[in-house]
Design a protein around this motif. Sequence first.
Motif, PDB file in Angstrom:
ATOM      1  N   GLY A  20       0.837  -1.187   0.000  1.00  0.00           N
ATOM      2  CA  GLY A  20       0.000   0.000   0.000  1.00  0.00           C
ATOM      3  C   GLY A  20       0.869   1.233   0.000  1.00  0.00           C
ATOM      4  N   PRO A  21       0.250   2.388   0.075  1.00  0.00           N
ATOM      5  CA  PRO A  21       1.010   3.619  -0.015  1.00  0.00           C
ATOM      6  C   PRO A  21       1.973   3.820   1.152  1.00  0.00           C
ATOM      7  CG  PRO A  21      -1.334   4.077   0.282  1.00  0.00           C
ATOM      8  CD  PRO A  21      -1.178   2.609   0.127  1.00  0.00           C
ATOM      9  N   ALA A  22       1.708   3.182   2.294  1.00  0.00           N
ATOM     10  CA  ALA A  22       2.582   3.383   3.451  1.00  0.00           C
ATOM     11  C   ALA A  22       3.967   2.818   3.209  1.00  0.00           C
ATOM     12  CB  ALA A  22       1.965   2.747   4.693  1.00  0.00           C
ATOM     13  N   VAL A  23       4.080   1.772   2.396  1.00  0.00           N
ATOM     14  CA  VAL A  23       5.384   1.173   2.167  1.00  0.00           C
ATOM     15  C   VAL A  23       5.853   1.347   0.725  1.00  0.00           C
ATOM     16  CG1 VAL A  23       5.201  -0.523   3.992  1.00  0.00           C
ATOM     17  CG2 VAL A  23       4.385  -1.080   1.702  1.00  0.00           C
ATOM     18  N   ALA A  24       5.062   2.011  -0.076  1.00  0.00           N
ATOM     19  CA  ALA A  24       5.448   2.203  -1.466  1.00  0.00           C
ATOM     20  C   ALA A  24       6.640   3.134  -1.546  1.00  0.00           C
ATOM     21  CB  ALA A  24       4.280   2.786  -2.262  1.00  0.00           C
ATOM     22  N   ALA A  25       7.476   2.868  -2.516  1.00  0.00           N
ATOM     23  CA  ALA A  25       8.646   3.721  -2.713  1.00  0.00           C
ATOM     24  C   ALA A  25       8.171   5.096  -3.154  1.00  0.00           C
ATOM     25  CB  ALA A  25       9.548   3.123  -3.771  1.00  0.00           C
ATOM     26  N   PRO A  26       8.837   6.118  -2.686  1.00  0.00           N
ATOM     27  CA  PRO A  26       8.413   7.458  -3.100  1.00  0.00           C
ATOM     28  C   PRO A  26       8.553   7.615  -4.607  1.00  0.00           C
ATOM     29  CG  PRO A  26      10.507   7.550  -1.924  1.00  0.00           C
ATOM     30  CD  PRO A  26      10.010   6.144  -1.847  1.00  0.00           C
ATOM     31  N   GLN A  27       7.553   8.246  -5.195  1.00  0.00           N
ATOM     32  CA  GLN A  27       7.574   8.465  -6.636  1.00  0.00           C
ATOM     33  C   GLN A  27       8.303   9.763  -6.945  1.00  0.00           C
ATOM     34  OE1 GLN A  27       6.354   6.364  -8.955  1.00  0.00           O
ATOM     35  NE2 GLN A  27       5.813   4.928  -7.333  1.00  0.00           N
ATOM     36  N   THR A  28       9.228   9.673  -7.849  1.00  0.00           N
ATOM     37  CA  THR A  28       9.919  10.874  -8.299  1.00  0.00           C
ATOM     38  C   THR A  28       9.566  11.089  -9.752  1.00  0.00           C
ATOM     39  OG1 THR A  28      11.865   9.583  -8.897  1.00  0.00           O
ATOM     40  CG2 THR A  28      11.844  10.569  -6.697  1.00  0.00           C
ATOM     41  N   ALA A  29       9.497  12.315 -10.119  1.00  0.00           N
ATOM     42  CA  ALA A  29       9.168  12.634 -11.502  1.00  0.00           C
ATOM     43  C   ALA A  29      10.316  12.217 -12.399  1.00  0.00           C
ATOM     44  CB  ALA A  29       8.896  14.126 -11.653  1.00  0.00           C
ATOM     45  N   ALA A  30       9.981  11.484 -13.431  1.00  0.00           N
ATOM     46  CA  ALA A  30      11.001  11.076 -14.384  1.00  0.00           C
ATOM     47  C   ALA A  30      11.427  12.292 -15.191  1.00  0.00           C
ATOM     48  CB  ALA A  30      10.452   9.995 -15.303  1.00  0.00           C
ATOM     49  N   PRO A  31      12.691  12.402 -15.474  1.00  0.00           N
ATOM     50  CA  PRO A  31      13.123  13.545 -16.275  1.00  0.00           C
ATOM     51  C   PRO A  31      12.524  13.459 -17.679  1.00  0.00           C
ATOM     52  CG  PRO A  31      14.920  11.979 -16.001  1.00  0.00           C
ATOM     53  CD  PRO A  31      13.783  11.512 -15.142  1.00  0.00           C
ATOM     54  N   VAL A  32      12.127  14.576 -18.202  1.00  0.00           N
ATOM     55  CA  VAL A  32      11.548  14.627 -19.537  1.00  0.00           C
ATOM     56  C   VAL A  32      12.698  14.685 -20.533  1.00  0.00           C
ATOM     57  CG1 VAL A  32      10.124  15.949 -21.130  1.00  0.00           C
ATOM     58  CG2 VAL A  32       9.506  15.788 -18.711  1.00  0.00           C
ATOM     59  N   VAL A  33      12.724  13.708 -21.402  1.00  0.00           N
ATOM     60  CA  VAL A  33      13.762  13.656 -22.421  1.00  0.00           C
ATOM     61  C   VAL A  33      13.131  14.094 -23.726  1.00  0.00           C
ATOM     62  CG1 VAL A  33      15.395  12.189 -23.648  1.00  0.00           C
ATOM     63  CG2 VAL A  33      14.917  11.781 -21.223  1.00  0.00           C
ATOM     64  N   ARG A  34      13.626  15.131 -24.263  1.00  0.00           N
ATOM     65  CA  ARG A  34      13.101  15.637 -25.530  1.00  0.00           C
ATOM     66  C   ARG A  34      14.080  15.257 -26.624  1.00  0.00           C
ATOM     67  NH1 ARG A  34       8.592  18.656 -24.494  1.00  0.00           N
ATOM     68  NH2 ARG A  34       8.581  19.635 -22.464  1.00  0.00           N
ATOM     69  N   SER A  35      13.611  14.433 -27.510  1.00  0.00           N
ATOM     70  CA  SER A  35      14.468  14.058 -28.619  1.00  0.00           C
ATOM     71  C   SER A  35      14.182  14.978 -29.791  1.00  0.00           C
ATOM     72  CB  SER A  35      14.215  12.602 -29.024  1.00  0.00           C
ATOM     73  OG  SER A  35      12.886  12.454 -29.451  1.00  0.00           O
ATOM     74  N   ALA A  36      15.138  15.074 -30.649  1.00  0.00           N
ATOM     75  CA  ALA A  36      14.961  15.906 -31.831  1.00  0.00           C
ATOM     76  C   ALA A  36      13.856  15.303 -32.700  1.00  0.00           C
ATOM     77  CB  ALA A  36      16.256  15.966 -32.630  1.00  0.00           C
ATOM     78  N   ALA A  37      13.071  16.163 -33.313  1.00  0.00           N
ATOM     79  CA  ALA A  37      11.996  15.687 -34.180  1.00  0.00           C
ATOM     80  C   ALA A  37      12.604  14.896 -35.330  1.00  0.00           C
ATOM     81  CB  ALA A  37      11.207  16.876 -34.720  1.00  0.00           C
ATOM     82  N   ALA A  38      11.893  13.876 -35.727  1.00  0.00           N
ATOM     83  CA  ALA A  38      12.360  13.079 -36.848  1.00  0.00           C
ATOM     84  C   ALA A  38      12.459  13.968 -38.084  1.00  0.00           C
ATOM     85  CB  ALA A  38      11.394  11.936 -37.095  1.00  0.00           C
ATOM     86  N   ALA A  39      13.426  13.676 -38.901  1.00  0.00           N
ATOM     87  CA  ALA A  39      13.594  14.447 -40.128  1.00  0.00           C
ATOM     88  C   ALA A  39      12.344  14.292 -40.996  1.00  0.00           C
ATOM     89  CB  ALA A  39      14.822  13.961 -40.875  1.00  0.00           C
ATOM     90  N   PRO A  40      12.034  15.298 -41.789  1.00  0.00           N
ATOM     91  CA  PRO A  40      10.845  15.187 -42.638  1.00  0.00           C
ATOM     92  C   PRO A  40      11.034  14.135 -43.731  1.00  0.00           C
ATOM     93  CG  PRO A  40      12.087  17.157 -43.188  1.00  0.00           C
ATOM     94  CD  PRO A  40      12.740  16.564 -41.976  1.00  0.00           C
ATOM     95  N   THR A  41       9.919  13.669 -44.247  1.00  0.00           N
ATOM     96  CA  THR A  41       9.898  12.748 -45.383  1.00  0.00           C
ATOM     97  C   THR A  41       8.931  13.332 -46.397  1.00  0.00           C
ATOM     98  OG1 THR A  41      10.251  10.864 -43.919  1.00  0.00           O
ATOM     99  CG2 THR A  41       9.416  10.385 -46.107  1.00  0.00           C
ATOM    100  N   VAL A  42       9.386  13.455 -47.635  1.00  0.00           N
ATOM    101  CA  VAL A  42       8.526  13.980 -48.694  1.00  0.00           C
ATOM    102  C   VAL A  42       7.843  12.800 -49.381  1.00  0.00           C
ATOM    103  CG1 VAL A  42       8.432  15.319 -50.835  1.00  0.00           C
ATOM    104  CG2 VAL A  42      10.036  15.963 -49.026  1.00  0.00           C
ATOM    105  N   VAL A  43       6.522  12.896 -49.522  1.00  0.00           N
ATOM    106  CA  VAL A  43       5.734  11.836 -50.143  1.00  0.00           C
ATOM    107  C   VAL A  43       5.934  11.879 -51.654  1.00  0.00           C
ATOM    108  CG1 VAL A  43       3.405  10.924 -50.483  1.00  0.00           C
ATOM    109  CG2 VAL A  43       4.046  11.953 -48.286  1.00  0.00           C
TER     110      VAL A  43
END
Length: 136
Positions: free
Chosen positions: A27-50
């Motif tokens: 239960g919550p009394a023994v649960a490990a404290p939750q920490t916010a995961a770091p937000v990893v922002r990856s570069a947007a994928a390169a465009p593709t022309v149809v």
Amino acid sequence: MSTPSRAPRRLAALALGLTAVLAAPIGPAVAAPQTAAPVVRSAAAAPTVVDPGPQVSYQYDSAHLQMKATGGALPYKWSASNLPTGTLINASTGLISGFLRGTGTRTVTVTATDATGSAASTTFTWRVIREACPRC
């Protein structure tokens, strides 16, 4: 004189630890404290022309070919090389339009460059032919 084996003590310690874990209330009394995961922002994928596939048009007809791209960061900047005579590409929208003059087959290359400077291209053929009976 032989040294006593440490294996039974290790096994006993392991058994005690495992028993403590299994017997602990959940239960919550023994649960490990939750920490916010770091937000990893990856570069947007390169465009593709149809690829629009091979194009065939009649001389003196109007051209209207909307190019499309996916991926990358908007907005795109469009450019083209070796377009049929009388046509051009809108740099903002990717629309190839105009009034087709001249005949022949051209290998057209269209490039989309996204907001980050990543670019992608597609190449296709565009054949402009004379109508068999232009006044029929």
